[in-house]
Design an enzyme around this catalytic site. Sequence first.
Site, PDB file in Angstrom:
ATOM      1  CB  VAL A   1     -10.700  14.184  11.734  1.00  0.00           C
ATOM      2  CG1 VAL A   1     -10.726  12.803  12.512  1.00  0.00           C
ATOM      3  CG2 VAL A   1     -11.777  15.193  12.036  1.00  0.00           C
TER       4      VAL A   1
ATOM      5  CE1 TYR B   1       0.089  16.271  11.078  1.00  0.00           C
ATOM      6  CE2 TYR B   1      -0.886  18.145  12.524  1.00  0.00           C
ATOM      7  CZ  TYR B   1       0.376  17.595  11.968  1.00  0.00           C
ATOM      8  OH  TYR B   1       1.278  17.938  12.463  1.00  0.00           O
ATOM      9  CD1 TRP B   2      -5.830  17.048  17.718  1.00  0.00           C
ATOM     10  CD2 TRP B   2      -7.494  15.368  17.646  1.00  0.00           C
ATOM     11  NE1 TRP B   2      -6.178  16.881  18.746  1.00  0.00           N
ATOM     12  CE2 TRP B   2      -7.169  15.840  18.889  1.00  0.00           C
ATOM     13  CE3 TRP B   2      -8.269  14.531  17.472  1.00  0.00           C
ATOM     14  CZ2 TRP B   2      -7.942  15.617  20.073  1.00  0.00           C
ATOM     15  CZ3 TRP B   2      -8.867  14.187  18.434  1.00  0.00           C
ATOM     16  CH2 TRP B   2      -8.877  14.754  19.837  1.00  0.00           C
ATOM     17  CG  HIS B   3      -7.823  10.789  15.764  1.00  0.00           C
ATOM     18  ND1 HIS B   3      -8.786  11.711  15.268  1.00  0.00           N
ATOM     19  CD2 HIS B   3      -8.296  10.073  16.935  1.00  0.00           C
ATOM     20  CE1 HIS B   3      -9.816  11.666  15.946  1.00  0.00           C
ATOM     21  NE2 HIS B   3      -9.726  10.618  16.868  1.00  0.00           N
ATOM     22  N   GLY B   4      -3.156  11.607  15.164  1.00  0.00           N
ATOM     23  CA  GLY B   4      -1.838  11.017  15.125  1.00  0.00           C
ATOM     24  C   GLY B   4      -1.273  10.863  13.597  1.00  0.00           C
TER      25      GLY B   4
END
Length: 364
Positions: A324, A326-329
């Site tokens: 989560v 990593y996916w958000h930035g």
Amino acid sequence: LPQDPMDFEWSYWIEWGRERILLLLAGHLLVSQVSRLLVEKYKPWCLMVYGMAACWLLLGIKGFAVILLHATISFAVAQFQLSLLTWLCSLILLSTLRIPAVEETKRKWYNTENEYYLLLFTVSVRCLFCTSFSLEYCWHGPAQKSSHSFLWMLAYVFYYPTFHNGPLMNFDEFSKQMRRQEAFNLKTSLGILIVGIIRIFFWWCLAELMIHLMYIHAIYSSASPLEAASYWALGGLALAQVLFFYVKYLVLYGVPALLLQMDGLKPPALPCCVSLMYSFTKMWRSFDVGLHRFLVRYIYVPMGGSQSSLLGTLSSTALTFAFVSYWHGGQSYLWYWGALNWLGVIVENGVKRILSISLIQDLI
């Protein structure tokens, strides 16, 4: 009164909505209802073609090519039917969004920064959709491969209501519901549309009132008022911030959810009011329901989840929150945010297990 411009997400999507996205969503609604009325059997393909055309119009041929390339690579890797390889492919594709040279190249495709960000946000969300399709492909037998063709992947990836910002809907739910043919009832559809528009308009007005009257984000952007405020005032600001975040996502997810309903699909539940939440676990289950289902189905359960040992549960939860973040930035503050949420969930579940011991229950 002047508007508080410091909430980037709200300002960004409202601006795009006014410019083109609302018009394109209205076009999707028209195509969907006409295809349901005249050619129900071919509805997925009509919506696929419309989604691809809308993508081309908004993101240009290069942006369209990037998303099509991501889908093609994901589908090709899924042919090996190895979940680990599929995840590796997804993470590599996601990581390309953060390579400076690639970022700079994509920026040159557009005249404004806002257009580049639209591509960035869209590709980030499409990565989750590609991952969902690819993992479902890996897990299904040869008899079900016809329902997991490349055409179905394109219909799923280019489905326009969820295209730019979600909400997330797993492929197995999407395909089952999209295949289900129902009798078209104009009166029922019109009733759903009118009630939905009224509700969304009310939420939008509420969000605009908060933006124009409360200045929560402007206060947060400056250190001096925060340093001068009492702890009670800081608590009030924090509550106001999360309440605005809730109302904002009622609008941002409410619009696509309404279109999903009009298409005969069941959208993920809209966010639960944060004032009703008292635990980290409930927040993750009830705020972004689509993302929660994705994380549970594709990361938490395959890694062992709550059915494994204590160490297995800890590592499953840690991997879920790591993804989560990593996916958000992947910025440092997101890793802290993920770690604190992981800690909150672990503590809650630990206390729950302790309280379930019969001796402790007798003492209580």
